[in-house]
Every structure is written in structure tokens, then in C-alpha cells.
Design a protein around this motif. Structure first.
Motif, mmCIF file in Angstrom:
data_model
loop_
_atom_site.group_PDB
_atom_site.id
_atom_site.type_symbol
_atom_site.label_atom_id
_atom_site.label_comp_id
_atom_site.label_asym_id
_atom_site.label_seq_id
_atom_site.Cartn_x
_atom_site.Cartn_y
_atom_site.Cartn_z
ATOM 1 N N PRO A 167 29.081 55.797 -124.063
ATOM 2 C CA PRO A 167 27.919 55.606 -123.278
ATOM 3 C C PRO A 167 27.742 54.232 -122.909
ATOM 4 C CG PRO A 167 27.388 55.946 -125.529
ATOM 5 C CD PRO A 167 28.848 56.064 -125.510
ATOM 6 N N ARG A 168 27.066 54.074 -121.669
ATOM 7 C CA ARG A 168 26.726 52.998 -121.169
ATOM 8 C C ARG A 168 25.476 52.367 -121.712
ATOM 9 N NH1 ARG A 168 28.056 54.466 -114.915
ATOM 10 N NH2 ARG A 168 30.233 53.982 -114.944
ATOM 11 N N PRO A 169 25.098 51.055 -122.177
ATOM 12 C CA PRO A 169 24.039 50.767 -122.657
ATOM 13 C C PRO A 169 22.720 51.172 -121.754
ATOM 14 C CG PRO A 169 25.576 48.988 -122.438
ATOM 15 C CD PRO A 169 25.991 50.186 -121.791
ATOM 16 N N ALA A 170 21.516 51.335 -122.286
ATOM 17 C CA ALA A 170 20.430 51.713 -121.603
ATOM 18 C C ALA A 170 19.900 50.789 -120.785
ATOM 19 C CB ALA A 170 19.308 52.101 -122.663
ATOM 20 N N ARG A 171 20.084 49.327 -120.784
ATOM 21 C CA ARG A 171 19.692 48.440 -119.854
ATOM 22 C C ARG A 171 20.843 47.616 -119.430
ATOM 23 N NH1 ARG A 171 18.624 43.741 -121.977
ATOM 24 N NH2 ARG A 171 17.216 43.199 -120.417
ATOM 25 N N PRO A 172 20.918 46.707 -118.616
ATOM 26 C CA PRO A 172 22.216 45.932 -118.103
ATOM 27 C C PRO A 172 22.340 44.889 -119.441
ATOM 28 C CG PRO A 172 20.686 46.379 -116.380
ATOM 29 C CD PRO A 172 20.252 46.974 -117.373
ATOM 30 N N VAL A 173 23.485 44.433 -119.724
ATOM 31 C CA VAL A 173 23.876 43.369 -120.652
ATOM 32 C C VAL A 173 23.850 42.334 -119.857
ATOM 33 C CG1 VAL A 173 25.526 42.793 -122.095
ATOM 34 C CG2 VAL A 173 25.037 44.941 -122.035
ATOM 35 N N GLY A 174 22.780 41.183 -120.221
ATOM 36 C CA GLY A 174 23.206 39.850 -119.872
ATOM 37 C C GLY A 174 21.691 39.457 -119.307
ATOM 38 N N SER A 175 21.590 38.193 -118.630
ATOM 39 C CA SER A 175 20.223 37.782 -118.139
ATOM 40 C C SER A 175 20.241 37.296 -116.665
ATOM 41 C CB SER A 175 19.683 36.731 -119.137
ATOM 42 O OG SER A 175 19.806 36.644 -120.330
ATOM 43 N N ALA A 176 19.228 37.419 -115.805
ATOM 44 C CA ALA A 176 19.220 37.314 -114.622
ATOM 45 C C ALA A 176 19.476 35.547 -114.352
ATOM 46 C CB ALA A 176 17.767 37.571 -113.944
ATOM 47 N N VAL A 189 27.668 32.298 -113.217
ATOM 48 C CA VAL A 189 27.042 33.072 -113.874
ATOM 49 C C VAL A 189 26.776 32.638 -115.351
ATOM 50 C CG1 VAL A 189 26.958 35.398 -114.777
ATOM 51 C CG2 VAL A 189 27.683 35.243 -112.459
ATOM 52 N N LEU A 190 27.533 31.954 -115.976
ATOM 53 C CA LEU A 190 27.510 31.768 -117.360
ATOM 54 C C LEU A 190 26.949 30.165 -117.679
ATOM 55 C CD1 LEU A 190 30.628 33.121 -118.606
ATOM 56 C CD2 LEU A 190 28.546 34.378 -118.658
ATOM 57 N N ARG A 191 26.558 29.502 -116.639
ATOM 58 C CA ARG A 191 25.991 28.290 -117.083
ATOM 59 C C ARG A 191 24.929 28.339 -117.662
ATOM 60 N NH1 ARG A 191 28.350 23.899 -113.968
ATOM 61 N NH2 ARG A 191 26.973 22.624 -115.270
ATOM 62 N N GLN A 192 24.113 29.269 -117.629
ATOM 63 C CA GLN A 192 22.752 29.472 -118.376
ATOM 64 C C GLN A 192 22.881 29.861 -119.782
ATOM 65 O OE1 GLN A 192 20.707 32.107 -115.763
ATOM 66 N NE2 GLN A 192 21.263 33.903 -116.976
ATOM 67 N N TYR A 193 24.019 30.173 -120.189
ATOM 68 C CA TYR A 193 24.272 30.640 -121.490
ATOM 69 C C TYR A 193 24.818 29.614 -122.617
ATOM 70 C CZ TYR A 193 23.830 35.373 -119.537
ATOM 71 O OH TYR A 193 23.412 36.612 -119.098
ATOM 72 N N ASP A 194 24.742 29.916 -123.599
ATOM 73 C CA ASP A 194 25.105 29.035 -124.806
ATOM 74 C C ASP A 194 26.674 29.045 -124.842
ATOM 75 O OD1 ASP A 194 22.750 28.144 -125.570
ATOM 76 O OD2 ASP A 194 22.504 29.544 -126.901
ATOM 77 N N GLU A 195 27.429 27.845 -125.078
ATOM 78 C CA GLU A 195 28.819 27.933 -125.122
ATOM 79 C C GLU A 195 29.200 29.030 -126.042
ATOM 80 O OE1 GLU A 195 32.313 25.002 -126.715
ATOM 81 O OE2 GLU A 195 30.399 24.049 -126.256
ATOM 82 N N THR A 220 32.935 33.319 -125.199
ATOM 83 C CA THR A 220 34.263 34.215 -125.750
ATOM 84 C C THR A 220 33.607 35.570 -125.583
ATOM 85 O OG1 THR A 220 35.170 32.301 -127.039
ATOM 86 C CG2 THR A 220 35.887 34.694 -127.657
ATOM 87 N N ALA A 221 32.700 35.836 -126.255
ATOM 88 C CA ALA A 221 32.176 37.355 -126.367
ATOM 89 C C ALA A 221 32.129 38.129 -124.694
ATOM 90 C CB ALA A 221 31.059 37.718 -126.772
ATOM 91 N N VAL A 222 31.459 37.316 -123.875
ATOM 92 C CA VAL A 222 31.221 37.716 -122.743
ATOM 93 C C VAL A 222 32.663 37.954 -121.868
ATOM 94 C CG1 VAL A 222 30.336 37.125 -120.141
ATOM 95 C CG2 VAL A 222 29.019 36.684 -122.329
ATOM 96 N N TRP A 223 33.451 36.844 -122.049
ATOM 97 C CA TRP A 223 34.739 37.066 -121.654
ATOM 98 C C TRP A 223 35.534 38.448 -121.771
ATOM 99 C CZ3 TRP A 223 37.545 31.643 -122.106
ATOM 100 C CH2 TRP A 223 37.220 30.706 -121.184
#
Length: 264
Positions: free
Chosen positions: A2-11, A118-124, A128-131
Motif C-alpha cells: 500500500p502507498r503511504p497515506a500522504r506523500p513522502v518528503g517536503s515541498a 530537490v535534496l538541497r533542503q534535506y540533511d546529508e 542515502t535513504a532517499v536514494w
């Protein structure tokens, strides 16, 4: 699953400009052409296309120079951006609400996922998990291209990943605007942007890149392109560069990811 109830990530901030990703797209259509031609389902994803749909529209046009029936799905986590893009839908181009879960119809996997700026706003430590999540949405011969560029696409650095993980890293520039190759450091992808320090491979590479560029200065009298080619030729003696003059003439240079991967 099943897909997550809401999208994964941040705008993201949503900044976009026409032709901003032309260097990345040019590389994709060259490097990924064999997979595009043999695929039975040539669907690509423009992940996080931003406040306007230009990059998705352009990606479709560029992929169709290689595969006329290619499809592009632009995916955005902000539903207002999806609604604004809907009027641009046409044959082979659709827009959907989602994030890193990459919501494609059941049974479809992406032949290409492009995730630019897309990933510049995320922590380093989140990269890896996003990749891994994105690579898990790839077709067996699919490609994930993740990187960063400036606002008008003159300087760009991206990582190419297959389902198994990272493969290569590419530096690309409009050579006439380049002072030194290390100017590209500010566009390193999130996995490397904080690793440009002594003791890290990317720091050593950019140091050698600048030295080879300086040594090739006499070739600048011919053109910035000839200077770049001479620089790449010199670097190949010490670094695992995987492309050659055909790509160097485009202002590109590609190495194995492992050669620049951050220390654990």
C-alpha cells in the motif's frame, strides 16, 4: 504494497526556469539512450518539478528525440503546483501529486527518475535513504539522476544511480562562464556539498581539477572548450574518468561515484 497515506518528503522552494536542466537532459539522452530504445515501457519521472511545469515539458521533448513514444510524469508534493500544471497535460505528459514514493500506476516502474534541486533542503544523513527509496521505484534498467544546478543552468553537478545504487558523478558547465572548475563546488549534490574539505576525495579532486585547468591555460587562446578537453585529458592520468572527448566538448566530465564518495 500500500502507498503511504500522504506523500513522502517536503515541498521545495519551487524555483524553476525554462531550459534550466538542459545540460542534465542532454547527458541523459546520450547516456540512457540504449535503455530508452529497448524499453517496453519508456516512462520517465520529473520529481519535484517546481512551481511551473517547464522542466517536465522540456524533458518529454528531449526524450522523444531518442524514443518517440516516451512518457513523462511530473510529480509534485504541493497539490497547488499539480493543479497549475494540469492544463499543460497532453499525450505522453501527465502531472501527479506525490513525493519520494513516486506514485505511478500499478505495475509500472520508472525508466528514469530525474530529481534536480530537490535534496538541497534535506540533511546529508537523509540522502542515502532517499536514494534507496527512489532506486526501489526504478525499472531493472532504470536510472535515477539527482543533482543541483544554478538558477539558469550554467553550472550543474549530478549523480547517476541504477537500482543497485550510485554509479557516476558528472560535472557540467557553460565553459565561457567558468572561472575555475572549483566554481562548481557550490553546486555539489547534497551528499557531497559539506564534504569539500581537506581529507575528503571531492576536495582533492577539485584541487587537482583547478591545477590541471591552470596548466591548460595556453589552450584557452583556442577556446574554453579546448582548455576543458586538455584539462580532462590530464586528469585522466590520476582519476577514473569514464567519459571522453565527445562529452568533454559539451562541457562535461564524468567520474565513478566511488572515487569521490564521502568517507563514512
Amino acid at each position: 504494497m500500500p502507498r503511504p497515506a500522504r506523500p513522502v518528503g517536503s515541498a521545495t522552494r519551487g524555483t524553476t526556469n525554462p531550459n534550466r536542466l538542459r545540460r542534465m537532459d542532454r547527458w541523459i539522452t546520450a547516456a540512457h539512450a540504449p535503455a530508452l530504445r529497448r524499453s517496453t515501457d519508456p516512462v520517465a519521472v520529473d520529481l519535484g518539478y517546481g512551481a511551473a511545469p517547464w522542466t517536465a515539458v522540456e524533458l518529454l521533448g528531449r526524450l522523444r528525440t531518442v524514443r518517440p513514444d516516451a512518457e513523462v510524469v511530473g510529480i509534485e508534493i504541493d497539490p497547488a503546483r499539480v493543479a497549475a500544471a494540469k492544463p499543460y497535460e497532453r499525450d505522453g505528459l501527465a502531472f501527479a501529486h506525490g513525493g519520494f514514493e513516486v506514485p505511478l500506476p500499478a505495475g509500472r516502474r520508472a525508466l528514469l527518475i530525474r530529481a534536480a534541486n530537490v535534496l538541497r533542503q534535506y540533511d546529508e544523513d537523509e540522502v542515502t535513504a532517499v536514494w534507496q527509496r527512489l532506486c526501489g521505484r526504478l525499472a531493472p534498467d532504470g536510472l535515477l539522476v539527482e543533482g543541483t544546478c544554478d538558477e539558469i543552468g550554467r553550472r550543474h553537478v549530478w549523480v547517476a544511480l541504477g537500482p543497485e545504487g550510485p554509479r557516476t558523478i558528472t560535472f557540467a558547465a557553460r565553459l565561457g562562464s567558468l572561472g575555475t572548475p572549483s566554481d562548481l563546488a557550490e553546486r555539489l549534490p547534497k551528499a557531497l556539498i559539506h564534504r569539500n574539505v581537506p581529507g575528503e576525495a571531492v576536495h582533492a579532486f577539485l584541487r587537482d581539477f583547478d591545477r590541471a585547468w591552470a596548466a591548460a591555460a595556453p589552450y584557452g587562446a583556442l577556446s574554453a572548450r579546448q582548455r576543458w578537453i586538455r584539462t580532462a585529458t590530464a586528469l585522466r592520468a590520476d582519476w577514473p574518468i569514464v567519459d571522453g572527448p565527445t562529452r568533454w566538448r559539451q562541457g562535461e566530465l564524468t567520474l565513478t561515484w566511488q572515487s569521490l564518495a564521502p568517507t563514512p
